[in-house]
Write a protein that holds these residues in place. Structure first.
Motif, PDB file in Angstrom:
ATOM      1  N   LEU A  45     -16.843  -2.784  -1.739  1.00  0.00           N
ATOM      2  CA  LEU A  45     -15.831  -1.734  -1.720  1.00  0.00           C
ATOM      3  C   LEU A  45     -16.359  -0.436  -1.118  1.00  0.00           C
ATOM      4  CD1 LEU A  45     -13.878  -2.036  -5.082  1.00  0.00           C
ATOM      5  CD2 LEU A  45     -13.135  -2.624  -2.794  1.00  0.00           C
ATOM      6  N   ALA A  47     -15.959  -0.428   2.420  1.00  0.00           N
ATOM      7  CA  ALA A  47     -14.587  -0.640   2.867  1.00  0.00           C
ATOM      8  C   ALA A  47     -13.673   0.546   2.638  1.00  0.00           C
ATOM      9  CB  ALA A  47     -13.997  -1.869   2.158  1.00  0.00           C
ATOM     10  N   ILE A  48     -14.050   1.468   1.743  1.00  0.00           N
ATOM     11  CA  ILE A  48     -13.088   2.510   1.362  1.00  0.00           C
ATOM     12  C   ILE A  48     -13.684   3.899   1.446  1.00  0.00           C
ATOM     13  CG2 ILE A  48     -11.995   0.913  -0.240  1.00  0.00           C
ATOM     14  CD1 ILE A  48     -13.265   2.439  -2.504  1.00  0.00           C
ATOM     15  N   ALA A  82       0.830  -1.213   0.000  1.00  0.00           N
ATOM     16  CA  ALA A  82       0.000   0.000   0.000  1.00  0.00           C
ATOM     17  C   ALA A  82       0.859   1.255   0.000  1.00  0.00           C
ATOM     18  CB  ALA A  82      -0.929  -0.005   1.212  1.00  0.00           C
ATOM     19  N   CYS A 100      -6.092   6.749   0.209  1.00  0.00           N
ATOM     20  CA  CYS A 100      -6.687   5.464   0.562  1.00  0.00           C
ATOM     21  C   CYS A 100      -6.391   4.525  -0.597  1.00  0.00           C
ATOM     22  CB  CYS A 100      -8.193   5.579   0.794  1.00  0.00           C
ATOM     23  SG  CYS A 100      -8.971   4.006   1.205  1.00  0.00           S
ATOM     24  N   VAL A 140      -6.524   1.156  -2.656  1.00  0.00           N
ATOM     25  CA  VAL A 140      -7.337  -0.033  -2.907  1.00  0.00           C
ATOM     26  C   VAL A 140      -6.606  -0.878  -3.941  1.00  0.00           C
ATOM     27  CG1 VAL A 140      -9.546  -0.937  -3.685  1.00  0.00           C
ATOM     28  CG2 VAL A 140      -9.449   1.212  -2.412  1.00  0.00           C
ATOM     29  N   ASN A 141      -6.212  -2.060  -3.547  1.00  0.00           N
ATOM     30  CA  ASN A 141      -5.469  -2.951  -4.430  1.00  0.00           C
ATOM     31  C   ASN A 141      -6.360  -4.147  -4.751  1.00  0.00           C
ATOM     32  OD1 ASN A 141      -3.694  -4.535  -5.816  1.00  0.00           O
ATOM     33  ND2 ASN A 141      -2.177  -4.694  -4.186  1.00  0.00           N
ATOM     34  N   CYS A 170      -5.235   2.802   4.349  1.00  0.00           N
ATOM     35  CA  CYS A 170      -5.085   4.253   4.281  1.00  0.00           C
ATOM     36  C   CYS A 170      -3.647   4.639   4.630  1.00  0.00           C
ATOM     37  CB  CYS A 170      -6.058   4.941   5.240  1.00  0.00           C
ATOM     38  SG  CYS A 170      -7.785   4.784   4.741  1.00  0.00           S
ATOM     39  N   THR A 217      -8.700  -8.398  -2.341  1.00  0.00           N
ATOM     40  CA  THR A 217      -8.747  -6.944  -2.450  1.00  0.00           C
ATOM     41  C   THR A 217      -8.331  -6.351  -1.109  1.00  0.00           C
ATOM     42  OG1 THR A 217     -10.506  -6.983  -4.116  1.00  0.00           O
ATOM     43  CG2 THR A 217     -10.234  -4.951  -2.851  1.00  0.00           C
ATOM     44  N   GLN A 218      -7.307  -5.514  -1.129  1.00  0.00           N
ATOM     45  CA  GLN A 218      -6.762  -4.940   0.096  1.00  0.00           C
ATOM     46  C   GLN A 218      -7.027  -3.437   0.122  1.00  0.00           C
ATOM     47  OE1 GLN A 218      -2.592  -6.337   0.645  1.00  0.00           O
ATOM     48  NE2 GLN A 218      -3.051  -7.725  -1.023  1.00  0.00           N
ATOM     49  N   VAL A 219      -7.406  -2.952   1.286  1.00  0.00           N
ATOM     50  CA  VAL A 219      -7.684  -1.535   1.476  1.00  0.00           C
ATOM     51  C   VAL A 219      -6.858  -1.038   2.659  1.00  0.00           C
ATOM     52  CG1 VAL A 219      -9.453   0.213   1.876  1.00  0.00           C
ATOM     53  CG2 VAL A 219     -10.033  -1.894   0.635  1.00  0.00           C
ATOM     54  N   GLY A 257     -10.289   5.247  -4.031  1.00  0.00           N
ATOM     55  CA  GLY A 257      -9.496   4.129  -4.509  1.00  0.00           C
ATOM     56  C   GLY A 257      -9.285   4.195  -6.004  1.00  0.00           C
TER      57      GLY A 257
END
Length: 544
Positions: free
Chosen positions: A448, A451-452, A258, A271, A273-274, A284, A280-282, A455
């Protein structure tokens, strides 16, 4: 970059692909993270490709999962203003309604036969030395029906990358993926020792064959490991040992994915978002520091969208009468990924495409059929409504895996029986893994938007949807008027790798570099007894 990056190798391993390259390169090599080894079958066994992960997969959804999936589809259909599952779709000969879009796969804007692949040749043909070369032809011992210089056909012992995914099903190979869903792919059938050996072999092959670094010269190079936030401390240590002790790099440093992605886009606060193939990784990032309490792991990714695309077509009866099997036949997953990348996008109204679909049921000939693919905007909506996706289920790793007494954190592992209770019946690879409040949080069924707060992704149409939905979820008493999804400054797939290049070349936090001798002698406790500080799971390290 060209001067200081010539002796830096950046390694960004993922579940589906591994990205490796010199820091001086513009883009890395992007190679499927898998390996196939030739196996000897018993005489009474029929030769066949063995997919090691197959024994761990349970892709047949339960009735309750199917019901949830269909309900999620209908919710998406109402939002996109497309027919529900039980409604009739227009036939191929009917005129399209005003709000229906169509993309022709054979138009000039699309690549022809994008999804067609050829089987890998598993034979290693070597010409043997002719022992009778200096002997009179009449005195040679070679039988009349055999030519002395004929090729000697031998099976390739190991096959890497995309070639491994295209091995014919009738060949005797065992295909393995050492990383699944962001963790080591450990099971009763895939030991830790074999996982590490496969990682070492894959990376060594890339370094030798792609980067042309001779093993005896590796001590002249340093390695930068760019690792996803899902990896735990023991996995980080094992990969560090591979790089320093097995592959022979002189020094190495670890940067979290990140943080590298933020720097790869020239940002210090964002933030991130991958959206990977399987996770899927979030996370900050604020002022150059990743905030651990904001990190989330969502157990779905691009592969799940590809399988959802197949499910949608079969539910609409638009898929040809092919036995497409992305689990047991990896080449089918390659085809589905190509179709997804070419056509899936988020947009309102019915959306279909005319494409050529290939069949890999028969090895001698690759069948194909031109067909209409329907509701192509539904699968990527699984990022917002994950119940329409049905990821694989995995058993937990062996209990001995948790006995890691040389932890890289100050706190110790908790191994109470309560941490090994059964999971929730879905997304189960690491449900039983010990999780701590200060570490990565894993959620199964949130999308998402939940979660975010921003992104980026390469899915067409996703950015404006996220912007509007995120803005709608922000409380009215917050002074926020705009939510913006920033476009990547480079190809999104390589942003974390490029960020690792920047962090490595800038040489931020020089004391974070680990020398091979120190690591081999002292492990985690290096130098003056300090612990390694440059990983998300360890301690946040401020960047000036």
């Amino acid at each position: 970059m060209a001067e200081r990056g010539a002796n830096l190798v950046v390694i960004n391993p993922g579940s589906s692909n591994v990205r490796i390259g010199f820091a001086s390169q513009d883009v890395p090599f992007n190679i499927p993270h898998c390996i196939a080894r030739h196996i000897t079958q018993r005489k009474d066994d029929t030769p066949r490709l063995s997919v090691r992960d197959k024994v761990m997969l349970n892709c047949h959804a339960t009735p309750s999962q199917n019901a949830e999936r269909e309900r999620a589809y209908d919710i998406i259909a109402s939002l996109l203003k497309i027919p529900f599952l039980d409604e009739e779709m227009p036939s191929a000969n009917q005129a399209l309604p005003p709000k229906m879009g169509r993309v022709d796969a054979l138009s000039s804007q699309q690549n022809k036969d994008d999804s067609k692949f050829t089987w890998t040749d598993v034979m290693d043909r070597k010409r043997p030395v002719d022992k009778d070369a200096d002997v009179d032809p009449l005195q040679r011992s070679t039988p009349d029906d055999t030519e002395p210089n004929s090729e000697e056909n031998m099976y390739k012992e190991i096959i890497f990358g995309e070639d491994a995914l295209k091995i014919p099903p009738s060949e005797s190979y065992c295909l393995s993926h050492p990383i699944r869903r962001g963790h080591f792919n450990i099971s009763q059938d895939y030991s830790l020792h074999q996982v590490l050996e496969d990682l070492r072999t894959i990376w060594n092959w890339i370094l030798t064959e792609k980067l042309h670094i001779n093993p005896r010269d590796r001590h002249l190079y340093s390695a930068i490991l760019v690792l996803g936030e899902t990896f735990d401390n023991r996995e980080i240590k094992e990969m560090l040992s591979i790089v320093l002790c097995d592959l022979g790099f002189s020094t190495a440093v670890i940067h979290q994915e990140a943080l590298a992605a933020a720097f790869g886009n020239g940002l210090s606060t964002s933030c991130v978002v991958n959206i990977g193939a399987q996770v899927t990784q979030v996370v900050c990032v604020e002022d150059g520091v990743a905030l651990p309490h904001t990190a989330l792991a969502l157990p779905y990714g691009g592969d799940d969208i590809s399988r959802c695309l197949l499910w949608v077509q079969r539910r609409h009866r638009t898929w040809p009468n092919f036995q497409t099997d992305p689990v047991n036949r990896p080449i089918d997953m390659l085809m589905l990924n190509k179709l997804k990348e070419s056509y899936s996008q988020i947009r309102s109204g019915s959306f279909d495409a005319v494409s050529v679909v290939h069949s890999y049921e028969h090895e001698k000939s690759v069948g194909h059929q031109k067909t209409k693919l329907s509701a192509l905007n539904v699968p990527p909506m699984g990022l917002l409504y994950p119940r329409v996706l049905v990821p694989e289920e995995y058993p937990p790793p062996p209990r001995s895996w948790f006995q890691d007494y040389d932890d890289m954190l100050e706190d110790t592992w908790q191994t109470s029986d309560s941490l090994y209770s059964s999971g929730n019946g879905g997304f189960g690879m690491w449900d039983n893994y010990p999780m701590f409040p200060t570490r990565l949080k894993k959620f199964d069924n949130i999308g998402l938007v939940e979660a975010i707060v921003g992104g980026t992704a390469s899915t067409a149409g996703l950015a404006p949807v996220l912007e509007q939905r995120v803005l709608n979820t922000i409380p009215s008493n917050q002074p926020i008027e705009k939510a913006e999804v920033l476009q990547s400054r480079s190809y999104p797939l390589f942003v974390p790798w490029k960020g690792g290049v920047i962090l490595g070349v800038l040489d931020i936090g020089r004391d974070a570099w680990i020398h091979r001798e120190d690591w081999a002698k002292n492990g985690v406790h290096i130098g003056s007894g300090r612990k390694y500080r440059d990983s998300y799971f360890l301690q946040a390290q401020a960047i000036p």
